[in-house]
Design an enzyme around this catalytic site. Sequence first.
Site, PDB file in Angstrom:
ATOM      1  CD  GLU A 149      -2.395   1.382   2.761  1.00 27.35           C
ATOM      2  OE1 GLU A 149      -2.691   2.517   3.194  1.00 27.35           O
ATOM      3  OE2 GLU A 149      -2.619   0.327   3.400  1.00 27.35           O
TER       4      GLU A 149
ATOM      5  NE  ARG B 240      -0.521   8.357   5.555  1.00 26.37           N
ATOM      6  CZ  ARG B 240      -0.410   7.689   6.688  1.00 26.37           C
ATOM      7  NH1 ARG B 240       0.697   7.814   7.409  1.00 26.37           N
ATOM      8  NH2 ARG B 240      -1.381   6.893   7.100  1.00 26.37           N
TER       9      ARG B 240
ATOM     10  CB  THR C 185      -3.672   8.232   2.850  1.00 25.51           C
ATOM     11  OG1 THR C 185      -2.700   7.437   3.532  1.00 25.51           O
ATOM     12  CG2 THR C 185      -4.023   9.399   3.775  1.00 25.51           C
TER      13      THR C 185
ATOM     14  CE  LYS D 203      -5.913   1.843   7.478  1.00 24.48           C
ATOM     15  NZ  LYS D 203      -5.272   2.805   6.557  1.00 24.48           N
TER      16      LYS D 203
END
Length: 213
Positions: A45, A49, A73, A133
Amino acid sequence: MSNKTAKLLSLLDGQPVIPVIKIADVKDAVPLARALARGGLPAIEITLRTDAALDSIRRVAAEVEEAVVGAGTILNARQFDEAAKAGSRFIVSPGLTREVIAAASGSDVPLLPGVITPGEIMAAAEAGLDFLKFFPAEQAGGAAFLKSLASPFGGIHFCPTGGIGANNAKDYLGLPNVICVGGSWVAPDEMVKAGDWAGIEALAREASKLRKK
């Protein structure tokens, strides 16, 4: 189990740890993905960011055949679409919103949305999402809290992420409702900056041995 959950599980293919990585320099993306794959963690993943995130996903998708690259994110539909177009094979969000659910429902790319509370879990289930998650795991109550969700939410499974490392990953992987964990400890920032791909491969190999009981 929903079709998209089945697709997501097939992509992760029994991998106990999903590396959650932040890439500041796009040149590091390919060697990092290759090191993780050599160590037994091909599904990764890459979090959105940094400014290099989307280009890093493109590079890995195009150049590292053995990797299964996902985007993390993801906060809104625009980011979902950008990540999918960049080559992401799965999408991870820190929370759950109607906008992100709608984006996922119109895409072939499966979503792993973040939840904490029973209400959020129920909202996800209503949207047909049964692999979630749990984030931020340690700060939200840890393995003990997640264990308490197994009985009322018997059909829901989790990938806890947040505050998880080599020291406590087994606590989560031993739970009946946990499929895998997410963590950044297999690709520390300082090792990425130093280009220590052999060291990262070794960390990945150790993490890949953390199989579910």
